[in-house]
Design a protein around this motif. Sequence first.
Motif, PDB file in Angstrom:
ATOM      1  N   ALA A 264       0.824  -1.179  -0.048  1.00  0.00           N
ATOM      2  CA  ALA A 264      -0.020  -0.092  -0.141  1.00  0.00           C
ATOM      3  C   ALA A 264       0.791   1.326   0.004  1.00  0.00           C
ATOM      4  N   LEU A 265       1.859   1.391   0.541  1.00  0.00           N
ATOM      5  CA  LEU A 265       2.803   2.296   0.838  1.00  0.00           C
ATOM      6  C   LEU A 265       3.342   2.508  -0.832  1.00  0.00           C
ATOM      7  N   ALA A 266       4.096   1.427  -1.087  1.00  0.00           N
ATOM      8  CA  ALA A 266       4.410   1.719  -2.623  1.00  0.00           C
ATOM      9  C   ALA A 266       3.407   1.918  -3.664  1.00  0.00           C
ATOM     10  N   ALA A 267       2.013   1.781  -3.454  1.00  0.00           N
ATOM     11  CA  ALA A 267       1.219   2.339  -4.325  1.00  0.00           C
ATOM     12  C   ALA A 267       0.851   3.759  -4.012  1.00  0.00           C
ATOM     13  N   LEU A 268       0.865   4.242  -2.857  1.00  0.00           N
ATOM     14  CA  LEU A 268       0.700   5.695  -2.592  1.00  0.00           C
ATOM     15  C   LEU A 268       1.840   6.526  -3.068  1.00  0.00           C
ATOM     16  N   GLY A 269       2.864   5.856  -3.399  1.00  0.00           N
ATOM     17  CA  GLY A 269       4.031   6.391  -4.068  1.00  0.00           C
ATOM     18  C   GLY A 269       4.071   6.391  -5.413  1.00  0.00           C
ATOM     19  N   GLY A 270       3.040   5.707  -6.213  1.00  0.00           N
ATOM     20  CA  GLY A 270       3.008   5.761  -7.538  1.00  0.00           C
ATOM     21  C   GLY A 270       3.817   4.482  -8.134  1.00  0.00           C
ATOM     22  N   ARG A 271       4.252   3.597  -7.435  1.00  0.00           N
ATOM     23  CA  ARG A 271       4.767   2.515  -7.896  1.00  0.00           C
ATOM     24  C   ARG A 271       4.141   1.075  -8.003  1.00  0.00           C
ATOM     25  N   ASP A 272       4.244   0.030  -8.993  1.00  0.00           N
ATOM     26  CA  ASP A 272       3.752  -1.127  -8.960  1.00  0.00           C
ATOM     27  C   ASP A 272       4.462  -1.986  -8.153  1.00  0.00           C
ATOM     28  N   HIS A 273       5.626  -1.819  -7.541  1.00  0.00           N
ATOM     29  CA  HIS A 273       6.350  -2.933  -6.993  1.00  0.00           C
ATOM     30  C   HIS A 273       6.862  -2.265  -5.769  1.00  0.00           C
ATOM     31  N   VAL A 274       7.351  -3.380  -4.727  1.00  0.00           N
ATOM     32  CA  VAL A 274       7.632  -2.989  -3.449  1.00  0.00           C
ATOM     33  C   VAL A 274       9.144  -2.944  -3.515  1.00  0.00           C
ATOM     34  N   LEU A 275       9.646  -2.020  -2.805  1.00  0.00           N
ATOM     35  CA  LEU A 275      11.031  -1.709  -2.381  1.00  0.00           C
ATOM     36  C   LEU A 275      11.410  -2.299  -0.999  1.00  0.00           C
ATOM     37  N   PRO A 276      12.678  -2.707  -0.782  1.00  0.00           N
ATOM     38  CA  PRO A 276      13.191  -2.869   0.789  1.00  0.00           C
ATOM     39  C   PRO A 276      12.848  -1.865   1.241  1.00  0.00           C
ATOM     40  N   ASP A 277      12.998  -0.188   0.847  1.00  0.00           N
ATOM     41  CA  ASP A 277      12.844   0.849   1.610  1.00  0.00           C
ATOM     42  C   ASP A 277      11.193   0.914   2.409  1.00  0.00           C
ATOM     43  N   ASP A 278      10.396   0.419   1.445  1.00  0.00           N
ATOM     44  CA  ASP A 278       9.053   0.437   2.013  1.00  0.00           C
ATOM     45  C   ASP A 278       8.910  -0.419   3.200  1.00  0.00           C
ATOM     46  N   VAL A 279       9.501  -1.605   2.985  1.00  0.00           N
ATOM     47  CA  VAL A 279       9.413  -2.484   4.419  1.00  0.00           C
ATOM     48  C   VAL A 279      10.066  -2.005   5.541  1.00  0.00           C
ATOM     49  N   GLN A 280      11.396  -1.327   5.394  1.00  0.00           N
ATOM     50  CA  GLN A 280      11.840  -0.669   6.369  1.00  0.00           C
ATOM     51  C   GLN A 280      11.248   0.488   7.096  1.00  0.00           C
ATOM     52  N   GLU A 281      10.493   1.235   6.072  1.00  0.00           N
ATOM     53  CA  GLU A 281       9.904   2.199   6.916  1.00  0.00           C
ATOM     54  C   GLU A 281       8.779   1.858   7.533  1.00  0.00           C
ATOM     55  N   LEU A 282       8.192   0.847   7.447  1.00  0.00           N
ATOM     56  CA  LEU A 282       6.859   0.316   8.095  1.00  0.00           C
ATOM     57  C   LEU A 282       7.233  -0.695   9.124  1.00  0.00           C
ATOM     58  N   ALA A 283       8.485  -1.100   9.356  1.00  0.00           N
ATOM     59  CA  ALA A 283       8.836  -2.249  10.206  1.00  0.00           C
ATOM     60  C   ALA A 283       8.773  -1.895  11.610  1.00  0.00           C
ATOM     61  N   VAL A 284       9.022  -0.873  12.013  1.00  0.00           N
ATOM     62  CA  VAL A 284       8.622  -0.408  13.459  1.00  0.00           C
ATOM     63  C   VAL A 284       7.091  -0.320  13.929  1.00  0.00           C
ATOM     64  N   PRO A 285       6.403   0.363  13.084  1.00  0.00           N
ATOM     65  CA  PRO A 285       5.119   0.424  13.146  1.00  0.00           C
ATOM     66  C   PRO A 285       4.361  -0.829  13.315  1.00  0.00           C
ATOM     67  N   VAL A 286       4.821  -1.729  12.442  1.00  0.00           N
ATOM     68  CA  VAL A 286       3.804  -2.782  12.238  1.00  0.00           C
ATOM     69  C   VAL A 286       4.523  -3.982  13.206  1.00  0.00           C
ATOM     70  N   LEU A 287       5.556  -3.916  13.511  1.00  0.00           N
ATOM     71  CA  LEU A 287       6.107  -5.224  14.251  1.00  0.00           C
ATOM     72  C   LEU A 287       6.285  -5.016  15.673  1.00  0.00           C
ATOM     73  N   ALA A 288       6.732  -3.615  16.292  1.00  0.00           N
ATOM     74  CA  ALA A 288       7.163  -3.109  17.670  1.00  0.00           C
ATOM     75  C   ALA A 288       5.988  -3.662  18.571  1.00  0.00           C
ATOM     76  N   HIS A 289       4.461  -3.306  18.263  1.00  0.00           N
ATOM     77  CA  HIS A 289       3.631  -3.555  19.290  1.00  0.00           C
ATOM     78  C   HIS A 289       3.295  -5.040  19.485  1.00  0.00           C
ATOM     79  N   ARG A 290       3.731  -6.025  18.575  1.00  0.00           N
ATOM     80  CA  ARG A 290       3.496  -7.365  18.644  1.00  0.00           C
ATOM     81  C   ARG A 290       4.319  -8.343  19.731  1.00  0.00           C
TER      82      ARG A 290
END
Length: 337
Positions: A266-292
């Motif tokens: 979803a973050l990649a799509a918001l940036g106008g890309r049709d594929h995911v980059l490692p940067d997208d994963v890294q940007e969301l790693a803390v918000p998605v993983l830390a609370h679990r």
Amino acid sequence: MMSVPPAPAEIDHLAAVGARLSAAMSSVVVGRPDLVRTSLAVLLAGGHLLLEDVPGLGKTTLAKALARSIDCTVGRVQFTPDLLPSDLTGVTIYRPQTQEFEFRPGPVFAHVVIGDEINRASPKTQAALLECMQEAQTTVDGTTYPLPRPFFVVATQNPVEMEGTYPLPEAQRDRFMARLSVGYPDAATEVELLDRNEDGDPLDDLAPVTEAAEVERLVAVARRLHASPAVKRYVVDLVAATRTDNGLRLGASPRASVQLLRAAKALAALGGRDHVLPDDVQELAVPVLAHRLLPSAQARTSGRTTADVVRAVLDQVPLPAASPVLASAGRGRRAAP
């Protein structure tokens, strides 16, 4: 079965709707484009959002701004210690006139559900949301009722050390795709906040810029984005690393892997890309993983937070090797798989 990748026009449309939503929310949420961006990524990934911080920092304002930016039904729940599960999901009542039972739906029967101070309710009431958040349905008196689509829960909570709070159980936290902390604004942002609220509430002037059916279509578009095998393996390696870290007694679940990839798409799509980059994963790693994650006793004693653990994991896990898709970033939208 492999899904059909979205067409460039679909990606452009998603990015345009995302830009409108971002502009609408930013007219109320001052000086925090990162919060707005991540919130929209969670929305378009089909997840749920948890906002945690001390009172008065704008958690509920952010939730309301997102809800009002969409022409949809909104349910509002103020969680209190005496709130019952039926106050959320609804109740079946008997009508003597017709001699029939009638189901009265609760506030969860809405496209966007705003849960204020969710950790002030008892664990029994919190658990009433588990089925709703995972399966978009609720069961009352043996009958299962589907919830509207899209179904998006935005919950706020106060830090657990504050008076009158019940820590969210692990299963409940795992249902939230991401957790965000609002934080205190800087001086310039706070002055701008005073200016915008001087003559009234900016929320009163916020008009919808899209509708619920459109959001549901865009969620489907975002999920069809391309993620290379290398990026998928990178997601799995990050999550697996949390399960062996000495600073944790509970690592991230496989659900975390699924939700991290969906959020990155979803973050990649918001940036106008049709594929995911490692940067997208890294940007969301803390918000998605830390609370679990649950820290070990040694980590708590040393003051090491679960967010610190995730950042350390990001430093330790090697990036995926270059591939045609990864190398094409910035050189055009469509790349060979």
